[in-house]
Design a protein around this motif. Sequence first.
Motif, PDB file in Angstrom:
ATOM      1  N   GLU A   1       2.023   4.891 -18.982  1.00 16.58           N
ATOM      2  CA  GLU A   1       0.791   5.503 -20.029  1.00 16.58           C
ATOM      3  C   GLU A   1       2.806   4.415 -21.434  1.00 16.58           C
ATOM      4  O   GLU A   1       3.896   5.503 -21.122  1.00 16.58           O
ATOM      5  CB  GLU A   1       0.776   6.664 -20.650  1.00 16.58           C
ATOM      6  CG  GLU A   1       0.158   6.872 -19.493  1.00 16.58           C
ATOM      7  CD  GLU A   1      -1.936   6.003 -19.712  1.00 16.58           C
ATOM      8  OE1 GLU A   1      -1.890   5.892 -20.812  1.00 16.58           O
ATOM      9  OE2 GLU A   1      -2.631   5.403 -18.592  1.00 16.58           O
ATOM     10  N   ILE A   2       2.127   4.016 -22.521  1.00 16.27           N
ATOM     11  CA  ILE A   2       2.345   3.573 -23.156  1.00 16.27           C
ATOM     12  C   ILE A   2       2.635   4.872 -24.638  1.00 16.27           C
ATOM     13  O   ILE A   2       1.005   5.234 -25.102  1.00 16.27           O
ATOM     14  CB  ILE A   2       2.259   2.614 -24.297  1.00 16.27           C
ATOM     15  CG1 ILE A   2       2.438   1.201 -23.305  1.00 16.27           C
ATOM     16  CG2 ILE A   2       2.605   1.706 -25.402  1.00 16.27           C
ATOM     17  CD1 ILE A   2       2.634  -0.081 -23.552  1.00 16.27           C
TER      18      ILE A   2
ATOM     19  N   LYS B   1       7.089   4.479 -35.434  1.00 17.08           N
ATOM     20  CA  LYS B   1       7.351   2.690 -34.544  1.00 17.08           C
ATOM     21  C   LYS B   1       8.194   3.357 -33.559  1.00 17.08           C
ATOM     22  O   LYS B   1       8.251   1.477 -32.781  1.00 17.08           O
ATOM     23  CB  LYS B   1       8.419   1.786 -35.908  1.00 17.08           C
ATOM     24  CG  LYS B   1       7.663   1.512 -37.053  1.00 17.08           C
ATOM     25  CD  LYS B   1       8.901   1.042 -38.154  1.00 17.08           C
ATOM     26  CE  LYS B   1       8.020   0.744 -39.587  1.00 17.08           C
ATOM     27  NZ  LYS B   1       8.548   0.682 -40.298  1.00 17.08           N
ATOM     28  N   VAL B   2       8.263   4.412 -32.914  1.00 18.92           N
ATOM     29  CA  VAL B   2       9.304   4.324 -31.871  1.00 18.92           C
ATOM     30  C   VAL B   2       8.065   4.416 -30.329  1.00 18.92           C
ATOM     31  O   VAL B   2       7.358   4.689 -30.291  1.00 18.92           O
ATOM     32  CB  VAL B   2       9.778   5.694 -31.580  1.00 18.92           C
ATOM     33  CG1 VAL B   2      10.674   5.672 -30.429  1.00 18.92           C
ATOM     34  CG2 VAL B   2      10.686   6.012 -32.925  1.00 18.92           C
TER      35      VAL B   2
ATOM     36  N   PRO C   1       8.226  -2.903 -30.803  1.00 22.16           N
ATOM     37  CA  PRO C   1      10.023  -2.514 -31.074  1.00 22.16           C
ATOM     38  C   PRO C   1      10.914  -3.786 -31.385  1.00 22.16           C
ATOM     39  O   PRO C   1      11.083  -4.135 -32.481  1.00 22.16           O
ATOM     40  CB  PRO C   1      10.572  -1.930 -30.374  1.00 22.16           C
ATOM     41  CG  PRO C   1       9.436  -1.389 -29.684  1.00 22.16           C
ATOM     42  CD  PRO C   1       8.513  -2.436 -29.329  1.00 22.16           C
ATOM     43  N   SER C   2      10.090  -5.141 -30.963  1.00 24.01           N
ATOM     44  CA  SER C   2      10.672  -6.163 -30.436  1.00 24.01           C
ATOM     45  C   SER C   2      10.655  -7.375 -31.818  1.00 24.01           C
ATOM     46  O   SER C   2      10.548  -8.891 -31.868  1.00 24.01           O
ATOM     47  CB  SER C   2      11.312  -7.000 -29.367  1.00 24.01           C
ATOM     48  OG  SER C   2      11.332  -6.242 -28.104  1.00 24.01           O
TER      49      SER C   2
ATOM     50  N   ILE D   1      13.427   1.332 -30.463  1.00 27.35           N
ATOM     51  CA  ILE D   1      12.406   2.036 -28.363  1.00 27.35           C
ATOM     52  C   ILE D   1      13.464   2.855 -27.758  1.00 27.35           C
ATOM     53  O   ILE D   1      14.747   2.490 -27.609  1.00 27.35           O
ATOM     54  CB  ILE D   1      12.393   0.231 -28.015  1.00 27.35           C
ATOM     55  CG1 ILE D   1      11.395   0.515 -26.615  1.00 27.35           C
ATOM     56  CG2 ILE D   1      13.947  -0.305 -27.457  1.00 27.35           C
ATOM     57  CD1 ILE D   1      10.979  -0.666 -25.722  1.00 27.35           C
ATOM     58  N   LYS D   2      12.473   3.278 -27.259  1.00 21.69           N
ATOM     59  CA  LYS D   2      13.140   4.615 -26.216  1.00 21.69           C
ATOM     60  C   LYS D   2      11.998   4.826 -24.879  1.00 21.69           C
ATOM     61  O   LYS D   2      11.026   4.846 -24.837  1.00 21.69           O
ATOM     62  CB  LYS D   2      13.198   5.972 -27.151  1.00 21.69           C
ATOM     63  CG  LYS D   2      13.656   6.406 -28.259  1.00 21.69           C
ATOM     64  CD  LYS D   2      15.125   7.552 -27.913  1.00 21.69           C
ATOM     65  CE  LYS D   2      15.796   7.790 -29.068  1.00 21.69           C
ATOM     66  NZ  LYS D   2      16.169   6.381 -29.809  1.00 21.69           N
ATOM     67  N   LEU D   3      13.190   4.579 -23.996  1.00 22.57           N
ATOM     68  CA  LEU D   3      12.154   3.842 -22.852  1.00 22.57           C
ATOM     69  C   LEU D   3      12.631   5.022 -21.890  1.00 22.57           C
ATOM     70  O   LEU D   3      13.655   6.149 -21.730  1.00 22.57           O
ATOM     71  CB  LEU D   3      12.338   2.907 -21.672  1.00 22.57           C
ATOM     72  CG  LEU D   3      11.975   1.609 -23.166  1.00 22.57           C
ATOM     73  CD1 LEU D   3      13.404   0.620 -22.663  1.00 22.57           C
ATOM     74  CD2 LEU D   3      11.033   1.377 -22.183  1.00 22.57           C
ATOM     75  N   GLY D   4      11.821   5.427 -20.500  1.00 23.63           N
ATOM     76  CA  GLY D   4      12.019   6.773 -20.058  1.00 23.63           C
ATOM     77  C   GLY D   4      12.165   8.057 -20.372  1.00 23.63           C
ATOM     78  O   GLY D   4      12.714   8.731 -19.911  1.00 23.63           O
TER      79      GLY D   4
END
Length: 561
Positions: A375-376, A381-382, A508-509, A557-560
């Motif tokens: 899920e996103i 903005k993060v 984010p990109s 961007i913060k992933l995981g």
Amino acid sequence: MNLDFILHRVQQVKEALPAITDFKEILAALRLCNYDPDEVISTFFAMFGDSLQSNINGQQNFEPIALQREISKKDKKIEVLNKKLQESESELETLRLKCKYFEEEKRHLIQQAESLYEKVAELQNEQAKYLHEISEIKCKNTQITDKLQNYSPLNKGLLIKMLRDAHELSISNNKLRVLATSGLSEIGLSMEHVRSMTMSLRSSTKEIEEIRSLYQRETMERKLLYNQLQELRGNIRVFCRCRLDDKKGEHLEFLSDEDIAVNCNSSKKRFRYDQVFLPQCTQEDVFEGTLPIIRSCVDGYNVCILAYGQTGSGKTYTMMGTEQKPGVNIRSIRELLHICHERERVKYVIRISMLEIYNEGVWDLLSHDGNKQLEIRSHGKVVTLPGLTEMEVLNEEDIKRIMSFGEKNRTVASTKMNTESSRSHLIVIFTLNGVDTISGIASSSTLTLCDLAGSERISKTEAIGQRLVEAAAINKSLTALGQVFTALKTNSLHVPYRNSKLTHLLQPSLSGQAKACVFVNISPDVKDLGETLSSLQFGSSIQQIALGKPNPQSSNIKLGH
Ligand SMILES: Nc1ncnc2c1ncn2[C@@H]1O[C@H](COP(=O)(O)OP(=O)(O)OP(=O)(O)O)[C@@H](O)[C@H]1O
């Protein structure tokens, strides 16, 4: 004058007197005797005055002369006596002074003697005390000796041994003391050395701090300048690449490095790009265009590279390439690793994630427990993808191995779902966290490599059922991508990132000071003319879109999580 001697002489004169008739002869006789006549005469008168009176007839002036002589004699005596008196007085004065001095000396000596008496008394007290102590010690000694006498020979031996040990111990103790003393002096020297070292260290630390802040400023300036250069070139760069084919695309005209024209229905449509790559352009040539933004990624800016185009136009070839002719993905990673390695002073940690967006579902391709849907989530903005698998990579081999694992997962999933991999978007995300060991500046950025699904229109595919659903999803996401680009181009207040999973994920990109590179892949086949025109239009519409103003801390961007 000696009286006996005079009397003796007088006796001599007396004896001679009867023979002497003339007084002058007597005087002469006396002179002969070397005697003072006045003295002799006065003696004569005293002794023989009567008898001489009768013999000295005719001597009228005798009495006054005699008196004068008497007076002068007395005067002389008085004078002598005075002289003697003076001498005696001066001697007396000297003696008086001496006496005074000796009195002083005596008093002083008495004082000294008194203090000596006191000291002697003290010493006597001390002596008495010591004598008392000595007698006590002697008494104890006698007791110990008595006890010693009572000890068995074994105990005595032990005692002797103990005493010897104690003696040895005291010797080694002394040695140790000497060592300790020299050690202490060495420590003192070392301390001095340490002190001076600390001083120089302090000044060095200060210098290092100054250099560090200078370095920090220089690094920031370099990054900003490089970023400004990229902005001048455009934060979104769009390239057109035509697939190599045996069939010559007569309908395509490569007008220049930046211009391409399509001849259709006796009209010519021109399109301008940042660069147009001819079919014969190599993978190296194509990668040249993306090279600058890879450096931006290492500088801390989010970077995204996308391949757009209809199925079979060469998107996968451009992004992935082949073993012999690797595409943008592998080359970007190589470049990324190369720059990271080059910047020895910055410690980087690189992590890889692999996703697939299929039918508006996001799938984790690196998950070990089969494909996992994600899920996103957005926090301002993060953008986060909770549960996304991230793997740390150190080199190209790691990356290739992990990507091939992700590709296999994708194939298995496609087979399960009875579809083709090209019907989904493949997204590879590299997260780069760097810490400058000198300035302490930390950076975080992402490199997103995106191989989009075929952009062909539904009408052409004449899809039904599953294919129709796939096509609709692809169409939706690519349309959303176009809408995002259009909103960015028109500086719209609202950019519809959330219209699709693809744009939401790419937010984010594609915002802030992120850098993007879009490859519009086209087919040289005339039967693909319509799709080629559509793709070229899409590409030219996103040309010269300026993203947000520069902001040094780009990554959001913060992933995981
Ligand atoms: N520039 C090129 N030079 C040589 N071969 C190419 C080039 N571009 C594409 N090809 C070849 O064309 C075929 C189709 O390319 P590719 O699979 O990359 O297309 P695609 O756009 O990714 O398609 P899909 O959407 O189905 O994934 C492949 O066999 C590929 O090797």
